[in-house]
Write a protein that holds these residues in place. Sequence first.
Motif, PDB file in Angstrom:
ATOM      1  N   PHE A 265      75.886  37.406  46.521  1.00 27.69           N
ATOM      2  CA  PHE A 265      76.441  38.559  46.531  1.00 27.69           C
ATOM      3  C   PHE A 265      77.534  38.800  45.294  1.00 27.69           C
ATOM      4  CE2 PHE A 265      74.946  39.092  50.964  1.00 27.69           C
ATOM      5  CZ  PHE A 265      73.898  39.524  50.871  1.00 27.69           C
ATOM      6  N   ILE A 266      78.465  37.772  45.308  1.00 26.12           N
ATOM      7  CA  ILE A 266      79.366  37.824  44.184  1.00 26.12           C
ATOM      8  C   ILE A 266      78.718  37.606  42.834  1.00 26.12           C
ATOM      9  CG2 ILE A 266      81.710  36.400  43.440  1.00 26.12           C
ATOM     10  CD1 ILE A 266      81.908  35.666  46.286  1.00 26.12           C
ATOM     11  N   LEU A 267      77.969  36.571  42.716  1.00 28.49           N
ATOM     12  CA  LEU A 267      77.329  36.350  41.355  1.00 28.49           C
ATOM     13  C   LEU A 267      76.666  37.296  40.751  1.00 28.49           C
ATOM     14  CD1 LEU A 267      77.214  33.765  39.046  1.00 28.49           C
ATOM     15  CD2 LEU A 267      75.072  32.904  40.468  1.00 28.49           C
ATOM     16  N   PHE A 268      75.819  38.008  41.571  1.00 25.99           N
ATOM     17  CA  PHE A 268      74.981  39.032  40.988  1.00 25.99           C
ATOM     18  C   PHE A 268      75.392  40.072  40.241  1.00 25.99           C
ATOM     19  CE2 PHE A 268      70.642  40.913  42.094  1.00 25.99           C
ATOM     20  CZ  PHE A 268      69.982  39.576  42.175  1.00 25.99           C
ATOM     21  N   PRO A 269      76.557  40.763  40.660  1.00 31.26           N
ATOM     22  CA  PRO A 269      77.174  41.815  39.924  1.00 31.26           C
ATOM     23  C   PRO A 269      77.695  41.348  38.625  1.00 31.26           C
ATOM     24  CG  PRO A 269      78.396  41.737  41.897  1.00 31.26           C
ATOM     25  CD  PRO A 269      77.004  40.674  42.104  1.00 31.26           C
ATOM     26  N   MET A 270      78.431  40.107  38.829  1.00 33.35           N
ATOM     27  CA  MET A 270      79.117  39.669  37.501  1.00 33.35           C
ATOM     28  C   MET A 270      78.378  39.344  36.346  1.00 33.35           C
ATOM     29  SD  MET A 270      82.145  37.277  39.085  1.00 33.35           S
ATOM     30  CE  MET A 270      81.007  35.967  39.505  1.00 33.35           C
ATOM     31  N   LEU A 271      77.112  38.657  36.821  1.00 32.01           N
ATOM     32  CA  LEU A 271      76.174  38.239  35.628  1.00 32.01           C
ATOM     33  C   LEU A 271      75.652  39.409  35.350  1.00 32.01           C
ATOM     34  CD1 LEU A 271      74.561  35.198  36.823  1.00 32.01           C
ATOM     35  CD2 LEU A 271      75.873  35.110  35.092  1.00 32.01           C
ATOM     36  N   ALA A 272      75.297  40.296  36.232  1.00 27.92           N
ATOM     37  CA  ALA A 272      74.570  41.656  35.610  1.00 27.92           C
ATOM     38  C   ALA A 272      75.638  42.578  34.463  1.00 27.92           C
ATOM     39  CB  ALA A 272      74.356  42.661  36.776  1.00 27.92           C
ATOM     40  N   ARG A 273      76.848  42.671  34.806  1.00 27.58           N
ATOM     41  CA  ARG A 273      77.803  43.307  33.850  1.00 27.58           C
ATOM     42  C   ARG A 273      78.109  42.428  32.653  1.00 27.58           C
ATOM     43  NH1 ARG A 273      81.795  46.827  35.442  1.00 27.58           N
ATOM     44  NH2 ARG A 273      81.595  46.367  37.442  1.00 27.58           N
TER      45      ARG A 273
ATOM     46  N   ALA B 173      80.767  34.621  28.844  1.00 28.93           N
ATOM     47  CA  ALA B 173      81.072  35.203  30.151  1.00 28.93           C
ATOM     48  C   ALA B 173      79.925  34.928  31.291  1.00 28.93           C
ATOM     49  CB  ALA B 173      81.321  36.731  30.389  1.00 28.93           C
ATOM     50  N   VAL B 174      78.600  35.077  30.392  1.00 26.21           N
ATOM     51  CA  VAL B 174      77.306  34.772  31.437  1.00 26.21           C
ATOM     52  C   VAL B 174      77.314  33.266  31.751  1.00 26.21           C
ATOM     53  CG1 VAL B 174      74.731  34.399  31.008  1.00 26.21           C
ATOM     54  CG2 VAL B 174      75.927  36.761  30.364  1.00 26.21           C
ATOM     55  N   ARG B 175      77.578  32.426  30.611  1.00 27.51           N
ATOM     56  CA  ARG B 175      77.523  31.129  31.084  1.00 27.51           C
ATOM     57  C   ARG B 175      78.516  30.688  31.843  1.00 27.51           C
ATOM     58  NH1 ARG B 175      79.941  26.277  29.103  1.00 27.51           N
ATOM     59  NH2 ARG B 175      78.328  24.637  28.728  1.00 27.51           N
ATOM     60  N   ARG B 176      79.925  31.154  31.406  1.00 34.40           N
ATOM     61  CA  ARG B 176      81.061  30.778  32.639  1.00 34.40           C
ATOM     62  C   ARG B 176      80.750  31.082  34.019  1.00 34.40           C
ATOM     63  NH1 ARG B 176      84.292  33.343  29.950  1.00 34.40           N
ATOM     64  NH2 ARG B 176      84.715  35.178  31.305  1.00 34.40           N
ATOM     65  N   PHE B 177      80.297  32.413  34.181  1.00 36.42           N
ATOM     66  CA  PHE B 177      80.096  32.749  35.698  1.00 36.42           C
ATOM     67  C   PHE B 177      78.716  32.163  36.068  1.00 36.42           C
ATOM     68  CE2 PHE B 177      81.585  37.330  34.544  1.00 36.42           C
ATOM     69  CZ  PHE B 177      83.004  36.684  34.744  1.00 36.42           C
ATOM     70  N   THR B 178      77.767  31.891  35.492  1.00 38.68           N
ATOM     71  CA  THR B 178      76.674  31.165  35.875  1.00 38.68           C
ATOM     72  C   THR B 178      77.115  29.493  36.209  1.00 38.68           C
ATOM     73  OG1 THR B 178      74.996  32.121  34.598  1.00 38.68           O
ATOM     74  CG2 THR B 178      74.389  29.901  35.256  1.00 38.68           C
ATOM     75  N   MET B 179      77.920  28.867  35.600  1.00 40.89           N
ATOM     76  CA  MET B 179      78.196  27.623  35.864  1.00 40.89           C
ATOM     77  C   MET B 179      79.112  27.539  37.047  1.00 40.89           C
ATOM     78  SD  MET B 179      78.531  25.631  32.093  1.00 40.89           S
ATOM     79  CE  MET B 179      78.336  23.859  33.032  1.00 40.89           C
ATOM     80  N   THR B 180      79.946  28.442  37.178  1.00 38.66           N
ATOM     81  CA  THR B 180      80.763  28.565  38.186  1.00 38.66           C
ATOM     82  C   THR B 180      80.241  28.919  39.592  1.00 38.66           C
ATOM     83  OG1 THR B 180      82.835  29.260  36.929  1.00 38.66           O
ATOM     84  CG2 THR B 180      83.018  29.972  39.246  1.00 38.66           C
ATOM     85  N   GLY B 181      79.277  29.705  39.613  1.00 47.66           N
ATOM     86  CA  GLY B 181      78.582  30.151  40.837  1.00 47.66           C
ATOM     87  C   GLY B 181      77.820  29.063  41.084  1.00 47.66           C
ATOM     88  N   VAL B 182      77.093  28.572  40.348  1.00 49.18           N
ATOM     89  CA  VAL B 182      75.980  27.445  40.593  1.00 49.18           C
ATOM     90  C   VAL B 182      76.851  26.041  41.268  1.00 49.18           C
ATOM     91  CG1 VAL B 182      74.134  25.769  39.710  1.00 49.18           C
ATOM     92  CG2 VAL B 182      74.289  28.060  39.034  1.00 49.18           C
ATOM     93  N   ARG B 183      77.998  25.880  40.330  1.00 53.23           N
ATOM     94  CA  ARG B 183      78.743  24.833  40.944  1.00 53.23           C
ATOM     95  C   ARG B 183      79.166  24.972  42.460  1.00 53.23           C
ATOM     96  NH1 ARG B 183      84.300  23.971  41.368  1.00 53.23           N
ATOM     97  NH2 ARG B 183      84.709  21.728  41.331  1.00 53.23           N
ATOM     98  N   LEU B 184      79.784  26.194  42.544  1.00 49.93           N
ATOM     99  CA  LEU B 184      80.200  26.466  43.879  1.00 49.93           C
ATOM    100  C   LEU B 184      78.882  26.505  44.932  1.00 49.93           C
ATOM    101  CD1 LEU B 184      82.524  27.547  45.728  1.00 49.93           C
ATOM    102  CD2 LEU B 184      81.622  30.107  45.179  1.00 49.93           C
TER     103      LEU B 184
END
Length: 584
Positions: A362-370, A379-390
């Motif tokens: 729910f957090i990762l979805f809108p950030m990656l979409a934006r 930003a795509v790479r950063r959000f992806t790695m942060t979300g997957v690590r979490l």
Amino acid sequence: MSRAAEPLPPPPEASASSQAPLDPAQAVSAPAGASPAPAGASPASAAASPDPAAASPASAAASPDPAVASPSPAPAGPSAARSAGRGGLAIAFAKVSFIVFGFVQQLILPRLLGTDGYGAVSVVFAGVGVVNNVIVATGIQGVSRAVSSVADHQAAEAFRRTLALHAVLAVVVSSTFALLAGAIADFSEAPHVAGPLRLAAGIVLLYGLYAPLVGALNGQRRFLAQAGFDIGYGALRTASVAAGALLFLRAGQSGVLGAIAGFVVAAGIIVPLAALKTGFGRRGPAGPSIREHLVFLLPLAVSQTFLNFLLQTDFFLLRRFLGQATNHLALGARAADDLIGVYRGAQLFAFLPYQLLLSVTFILFPMLARAHAESDRAAVRRFTMTGVRLSFLLTGLLVAPIAGLAPHVLRFAFPVEIWSRGGDTLRVLSLGMGAFAVLGVASAALTSLHRERIAAALTAATVVLVAIGCSAAVPRASFGPDMLVSSATATSLALATSAVIAGALLHRTAGGFVRAATALRVGVALAAAIAFGARLPWLGKVAVLGEALLVGLVYVALLVATREVGRDDLATLKQAFGRGARRA
């Protein structure tokens, strides 16, 4: 040094994608409500989000015209924000309550029906759950999208047009389910559940009418009313199922049939109550045409079907192979029902990590979409790695106590017939569901990056992998708990394989997945925590909670000792949940 990635911004406010699940069998074994799933299916359109870019990408991707799929913006201003916040909290509470009610229901039924009766009713719930979850997802998302994509004064017209179509679909689907009930029972080698399955067609019909009503509330951003119905229905359904089973048993009839009858009664009560709240709309030209609406629903229905088959493939195949074995050994259907009841009990806890990890999506979805919409690769790479690590860190934290304390966890909740034979199954299956949680997050990320077809294909391929693995392993095992462990092992290996493939696909698409060092540290900490938990003695039901906390602390301590978790992670948590987040 901590390996934390860039801090996550605070989660978006009330999202219409937070539906509570409508099916009790899926209340634990499926995502809590419509959710970003491996098939790439998102729940309802994000009607509450004032920014279309923050809306669920899956709902937009399901429509050939994103402009049509985008909801009308919510009114701006502090009052609208407060309303959205209250709605979001209400729906979140409804999700949690629905999980709790479903969980309680699963704990009551073995005590009322016995393990064999619990197994038989679980076959019925699984069969109707596959159909119900598809019809619910399409009903809520379809009507919510139609209502939220027109002007407020036209919402009643859009609701009326789409409600009529969903009513027809409900009749068609429920009638088809009733006709196929015998075939479903025969495939499961459980002909004695054909009658309850036919009765369950009434649930499909009623849910097909209820879901569009909830979708109308969702599309109109009436989240408090929606949450109220979800909470009330969860309580009503649990009480009605238990009462139906008890009444039928006291009358000398089938408790399984009574539980399904109670389910039908609960659904029959909630539909007219919801209709009184929403009405039936009014005639008018607003809203999508039948063709446009079906074009939106079809890919959503396909992806939801893949997901729900994935959640139940091992269960159905195991019941089939157990039935074949009992026929060969002349043991009778109750022996197969008894063992499938043990497996369902293990599934109840094994699915918890997957459910709880949905908050990451729910957090990762809108950030990656934006970020994707803005073509911001960094930003795509950063959000992806942060979300997957979490997701890796949290999955380990959730799986460690369940796998390490597996027999104790079952003993905490179930009678001896289940916990004495299901510990090994739960230990293995919980690891597989941990992989499933990571798979879900990776697939949600792929969907948000407009790779929804890849995500759907991956889910379909995983269904095939699970089917092949179970078909190869389960029939070769000795009759009894060994067949359950074989099913759990084959399922877990298939899910782990798909999670690795999803990670590779996401790495290629987003430029990152998870650092090898993080995966290694999490794996080592998880293995050590499970080994520690497996050596803890049974000290009573209350002590299980303390032991679970202790196992979790061992896991976290190992991550801190290896410097996987450190001050950067604490700063991230403070940013997401501290004062700054509240001011935002």
